[in-house]
Design a protein around this motif. Structure first.
Motif, PDB file in Angstrom:
ATOM      1  N   GLN A  22      11.818  56.646  61.849  1.00 21.36           N
ATOM      2  CA  GLN A  22      10.996  57.765  62.311  1.00 21.36           C
ATOM      3  C   GLN A  22      10.034  57.330  63.405  1.00 21.36           C
ATOM      4  O   GLN A  22       9.577  56.183  63.437  1.00 21.36           O
ATOM      5  N   PHE A  23       9.738  58.256  64.293  1.00 19.68           N
ATOM      6  CA  PHE A  23       8.721  58.057  65.317  1.00 19.68           C
ATOM      7  C   PHE A  23       7.401  58.672  64.839  1.00 19.68           C
ATOM      8  O   PHE A  23       7.314  59.207  63.723  1.00 19.68           O
ATOM      9  N   LEU A  24       6.375  58.590  65.671  1.00 15.32           N
ATOM     10  CA  LEU A  24       5.068  59.140  65.297  1.00 15.32           C
ATOM     11  C   LEU A  24       5.099  60.657  65.210  1.00 15.32           C
ATOM     12  O   LEU A  24       4.252  61.265  64.541  1.00 15.32           O
ATOM     13  N   VAL A  25       6.040  61.278  65.893  1.00 17.34           N
ATOM     14  CA  VAL A  25       6.223  62.723  65.803  1.00 17.34           C
ATOM     15  C   VAL A  25       7.669  63.018  65.467  1.00 17.34           C
ATOM     16  O   VAL A  25       8.557  62.197  65.709  1.00 17.34           O
ATOM     17  N   GLY A  26       7.896  64.172  64.887  1.00 12.88           N
ATOM     18  CA  GLY A  26       9.263  64.580  64.596  1.00 12.88           C
ATOM     19  C   GLY A  26       9.756  64.119  63.243  1.00 12.88           C
ATOM     20  O   GLY A  26       9.064  63.404  62.501  1.00 12.88           O
ATOM     21  N   ASP A  27      10.977  64.533  62.934  1.00 11.27           N
ATOM     22  CA  ASP A  27      11.605  64.232  61.654  1.00 11.27           C
ATOM     23  C   ASP A  27      12.321  62.880  61.705  1.00 11.27           C
ATOM     24  O   ASP A  27      12.542  62.327  62.783  1.00 11.27           O
ATOM     25  N   PRO A  28      12.718  62.351  60.547  1.00  9.94           N
ATOM     26  CA  PRO A  28      13.500  61.110  60.522  1.00  9.94           C
ATOM     27  C   PRO A  28      14.794  61.233  61.316  1.00  9.94           C
ATOM     28  O   PRO A  28      15.373  62.322  61.431  1.00  9.94           O
ATOM     29  N   ILE A  29      15.256  60.106  61.843  1.00 11.06           N
ATOM     30  CA  ILE A  29      16.465  60.082  62.672  1.00 11.06           C
ATOM     31  C   ILE A  29      17.632  59.365  61.983  1.00 11.06           C
ATOM     32  O   ILE A  29      18.734  59.320  62.536  1.00 11.06           O
ATOM     33  N   THR A  30      17.381  58.789  60.817  1.00 11.07           N
ATOM     34  CA  THR A  30      18.459  58.275  59.974  1.00 11.07           C
ATOM     35  C   THR A  30      18.205  58.760  58.549  1.00 11.07           C
ATOM     36  O   THR A  30      17.183  59.375  58.263  1.00 11.07           O
ATOM     37  N   MET A  31      19.110  58.481  57.651  1.00 13.26           N
ATOM     38  CA  MET A  31      19.062  59.106  56.340  1.00 13.26           C
ATOM     39  C   MET A  31      17.854  58.678  55.511  1.00 13.26           C
ATOM     40  O   MET A  31      17.515  57.506  55.426  1.00 13.26           O
ATOM     41  N   THR A  32      17.253  59.674  54.885  1.00 15.08           N
ATOM     42  CA  THR A  32      16.144  59.488  53.955  1.00 15.08           C
ATOM     43  C   THR A  32      16.705  59.286  52.547  1.00 15.08           C
ATOM     44  O   THR A  32      17.918  59.413  52.316  1.00 15.08           O
ATOM     45  N   LYS A  33      15.823  59.037  51.598  1.00 12.76           N
ATOM     46  CA  LYS A  33      16.282  58.921  50.207  1.00 12.76           C
ATOM     47  C   LYS A  33      16.873  60.236  49.718  1.00 12.76           C
ATOM     48  O   LYS A  33      17.865  60.246  48.974  1.00 12.76           O
ATOM     49  N   GLU A  34      16.299  61.352  50.163  1.00  8.39           N
ATOM     50  CA  GLU A  34      16.855  62.650  49.787  1.00  8.39           C
ATOM     51  C   GLU A  34      18.245  62.853  50.380  1.00  8.39           C
ATOM     52  O   GLU A  34      19.152  63.393  49.726  1.00  8.39           O
ATOM     53  N   ASP A  35      18.430  62.406  51.627  1.00  9.15           N
ATOM     54  CA  ASP A  35      19.749  62.498  52.268  1.00  9.15           C
ATOM     55  C   ASP A  35      20.786  61.686  51.512  1.00  9.15           C
ATOM     56  O   ASP A  35      21.933  62.128  51.334  1.00  9.15           O
ATOM     57  N   ILE A  36      20.412  60.479  51.091  1.00  9.14           N
ATOM     58  CA  ILE A  36      21.355  59.606  50.382  1.00  9.14           C
ATOM     59  C   ILE A  36      21.807  60.261  49.083  1.00  9.14           C
ATOM     60  O   ILE A  36      23.004  60.271  48.756  1.00  9.14           O
ATOM     61  N   VAL A  37      20.881  60.827  48.347  1.00  9.60           N
ATOM     62  CA  VAL A  37      21.236  61.483  47.091  1.00  9.60           C
ATOM     63  C   VAL A  37      22.091  62.724  47.356  1.00  9.60           C
ATOM     64  O   VAL A  37      23.080  62.968  46.665  1.00  9.60           O
ATOM     65  N   GLN A  38      21.751  63.488  48.385  1.00  7.27           N
ATOM     66  CA  GLN A  38      22.548  64.662  48.709  1.00  7.27           C
ATOM     67  C   GLN A  38      23.959  64.264  49.114  1.00  7.27           C
ATOM     68  O   GLN A  38      24.941  64.909  48.728  1.00  7.27           O
ATOM     69  N   LEU A  39      24.073  63.186  49.893  1.00  8.86           N
ATOM     70  CA  LEU A  39      25.392  62.678  50.281  1.00  8.86           C
ATOM     71  C   LEU A  39      26.189  62.282  49.040  1.00  8.86           C
ATOM     72  O   LEU A  39      27.369  62.632  48.905  1.00  8.86           O
ATOM     73  N   ALA A  40      25.559  61.541  48.130  1.00  5.55           N
ATOM     74  CA  ALA A  40      26.262  61.092  46.930  1.00  5.55           C
ATOM     75  C   ALA A  40      26.719  62.271  46.080  1.00  5.55           C
ATOM     76  O   ALA A  40      27.833  62.270  45.534  1.00  5.55           O
ATOM     77  N   GLN A  41      25.884  63.285  45.971  1.00  9.35           N
ATOM     78  CA  GLN A  41      26.248  64.460  45.184  1.00  9.35           C
ATOM     79  C   GLN A  41      27.387  65.229  45.832  1.00  9.35           C
ATOM     80  O   GLN A  41      28.233  65.799  45.138  1.00  9.35           O
ATOM     81  N   ALA A  42      27.441  65.227  47.169  1.00  7.03           N
ATOM     82  CA  ALA A  42      28.507  65.931  47.882  1.00  7.03           C
ATOM     83  C   ALA A  42      29.793  65.129  47.950  1.00  7.03           C
ATOM     84  O   ALA A  42      30.860  65.691  48.239  1.00  7.03           O
ATOM     85  N   ALA A  43      29.705  63.825  47.699  1.00  6.40           N
ATOM     86  CA  ALA A  43      30.850  62.932  47.903  1.00  6.40           C
ATOM     87  C   ALA A  43      31.672  62.714  46.651  1.00  6.40           C
ATOM     88  O   ALA A  43      32.451  61.761  46.575  1.00  6.40           O
ATOM     89  N   GLY A  44      31.503  63.566  45.658  1.00  8.11           N
ATOM     90  CA  GLY A  44      32.326  63.466  44.462  1.00  8.11           C
ATOM     91  C   GLY A  44      32.137  62.157  43.736  1.00  8.11           C
ATOM     92  O   GLY A  44      31.039  61.816  43.303  1.00  8.11           O
ATOM     93  N   ASN A  45      33.214  61.396  43.643  1.00  8.66           N
ATOM     94  CA  ASN A  45      33.180  60.121  42.921  1.00  8.66           C
ATOM     95  C   ASN A  45      33.111  58.915  43.851  1.00  8.66           C
ATOM     96  O   ASN A  45      33.344  57.784  43.425  1.00  8.66           O
ATOM     97  N   SER A  46      32.811  59.127  45.108  1.00  9.46           N
ATOM     98  CA  SER A  46      32.738  58.023  46.065  1.00  9.46           C
ATOM     99  C   SER A  46      31.661  57.022  45.665  1.00  9.46           C
ATOM    100  O   SER A  46      30.605  57.388  45.146  1.00  9.46           O
ATOM    101  N   GLN A  47      31.943  55.759  45.954  1.00 15.96           N
ATOM    102  CA  GLN A  47      30.923  54.726  45.842  1.00 15.96           C
ATOM    103  C   GLN A  47      30.125  54.703  47.153  1.00 15.96           C
ATOM    104  O   GLN A  47      30.686  54.878  48.233  1.00 15.96           O
ATOM    105  N   ILE A  48      28.833  54.468  47.045  1.00 11.83           N
ATOM    106  CA  ILE A  48      27.943  54.509  48.201  1.00 11.83           C
ATOM    107  C   ILE A  48      27.346  53.118  48.403  1.00 11.83           C
ATOM    108  O   ILE A  48      26.763  52.553  47.475  1.00 11.83           O
ATOM    109  N   PHE A  49      27.496  52.576  49.607  1.00 15.06           N
ATOM    110  CA  PHE A  49      27.000  51.242  49.976  1.00 15.06           C
ATOM    111  C   PHE A  49      25.960  51.470  51.070  1.00 15.06           C
ATOM    112  O   PHE A  49      26.310  51.782  52.207  1.00 15.06           O
ATOM    113  N   VAL A  50      24.679  51.328  50.741  1.00 14.49           N
ATOM    114  CA  VAL A  50      23.608  51.717  51.670  1.00 14.49           C
ATOM    115  C   VAL A  50      23.257  50.564  52.606  1.00 14.49           C
ATOM    116  O   VAL A  50      22.977  49.443  52.161  1.00 14.49           O
ATOM    117  N   ALA A  51      23.264  50.857  53.912  1.00 13.03           N
ATOM    118  CA  ALA A  51      22.893  49.872  54.933  1.00 13.03           C
ATOM    119  C   ALA A  51      21.724  50.401  55.751  1.00 13.03           C
ATOM    120  O   ALA A  51      21.192  51.466  55.493  1.00 13.03           O
TER     121      ALA A  51
END
Length: 255
Positions: free
Chosen positions: A185-214
C-alpha cells in the motif's frame, strides 16, 4: 510438483521435470531504495536471500516473469540470470526483456505450450482507481501438464481479489494457487496486492485448492505480516488449506 519460496515473489517451481524460476529478485538486503510514498521507508529488500544466488539458479531451465516491477525483476537478476533459457512473459514486457539481453523471450498472449507444460495467461488488477492504472498491466499464469501428471498451478501475479481472479479460478479449477499477498500500500489509496481478507475470499472461492502464500515481509510497502495472516486464517478455519511458508521453504504437491 514442488514450490520453493525463495523470497517475496521469487519461486522455484519443479514442474513436469523442469525447474522454473518465477519473478527473480536477487539483490542483497538493503541494496535498493524504499518505494516512495509508502508508510515504511526502509531500504529494499528487507531480508537477505535464504540461499546463495548459485543455489537459486541451480538447475533452472526456464524463467517466468509476471511483470517487470523491480521487486519482481531487479538489476541483480538481470545481471546474473542465464540469458539463453526460455523466458515467458506478458506482451507489454517483450521489448524490455529483449533489451536486457534475454535471447528466448516467449510472449504468452493467451496460451502457450512448452515441453509438455501448457501456460495460460490470466488477468488481474494491481490496485484500484488511479493507482491501479499507474501500476500498469500485470498478469497471472496457470500451468497444466499435458499428460495430467502434475497439479494445475495458478500464480495470481500482483493483483487484488477481483473479477479476473475469480474468473481464472472458475475457468481453470487449479489444484494449487499462489496468491501474491502482503497488502502492499501507498500513503493514499487502497492496497495493490492481496490483503488477508482477499486471501480468505480466494480460498473460499477456490473450492478444495491448496493455497501457497507468497509476496510477504520483504518489500517495504508490504504491510501484512505472516503472524497476522496466520491468525486470520485460523479464525476462518482455513489453516488446513492455506500454507504461509517461510523464505526458503519448499512444499510438495501431488496430483
Amino acid at each position: 510438483m514442488h514450490i520453493q519460496l525463495v523470497r517475496h515473489a521469487t519461486l522455484r517451481v519443479g514442474y513436469n521435470g523442469h525447474i522454473l524460476l518465477v519473478d527473480p529478485m536477487l539483490s542483497q538486503a538493503g541494496e535498493m531504495p524504499a518505494t516512495v510514498n509508502t508508510p515504511n521507508q526502509r531500504p529494499n529488500p528487507g531480508v537477505e536471500l535464504p540461499m546463495s544466488v548459485e543455489e537459486v539458479l541451480d538447475g533452472v531451465n526456464a524463467i517466468l516473469i509476471t511483470h517487470t516491477h523491480m521487486d519482481h525483476l531487479d538489476e541483480a537478476a538481470v545481471r546474473q540470470l542465464p540469458k539463453h533459457v526460455p523466458l515467458f512473459c506478458q506482451p507489454p514486457d517483450r521489448e524490455k526483456l529483449k533489451n536486457h539481453g534475454f535471447e528466448q523471450v516467449i510472449v504468452v498472449e493467451d496460451d502457450y505450450e512448452w515441453e509438455g507444460i501448457h501456460f495460460d495467461r490470466t488477468g488481474g488488477r494491481h490496485g484500484t482507481g488511479e493507482i491501479g492504472e499507474k501500476m500498469g498491466p500485470v498478469s497471472g499464469f496457470v500451468l497444466k501438464a499435458r499428460d495430467g501428471n502434475e497439479p494445475t498451478l495458478y500464480l495470481t501475479g500482483d493483483t487484488i481479489w477481483c473479477e479476473e481472479v475469480e474468473h481464472a479460478l472458475k475457468s481453470h479449477q487449479p489444484d494449487v494457487v499462489v496468491p501474491f499477498a502482503g497488502a502492499a500500500q501507498f500513503l493514499v489509496g487502497d492496497p495493490i496486492t492481496m490483503t488477508k481478507e482477499d486471501i480468505v475470499q480466494l480460498a473460499q472461492a477456490a473450492g478444495n485448492s491448496q493455497i501457497f502464500v507468497a509476496h510477504m515481509e520483504v518489500w517495504n510497502h508490504c504491510l501484512l505480516s505472516r503472524s497476522e495472516l496466520v491468525e486470520y486464517v485460523r479464525a476462518n478455519d482455513l489453516s488446513d488449506r492455506i500454507q504461509i511458508p517461510q523464505n526458503g521453504e519448499k512444499i510438495e504437491y501431488q496430483r
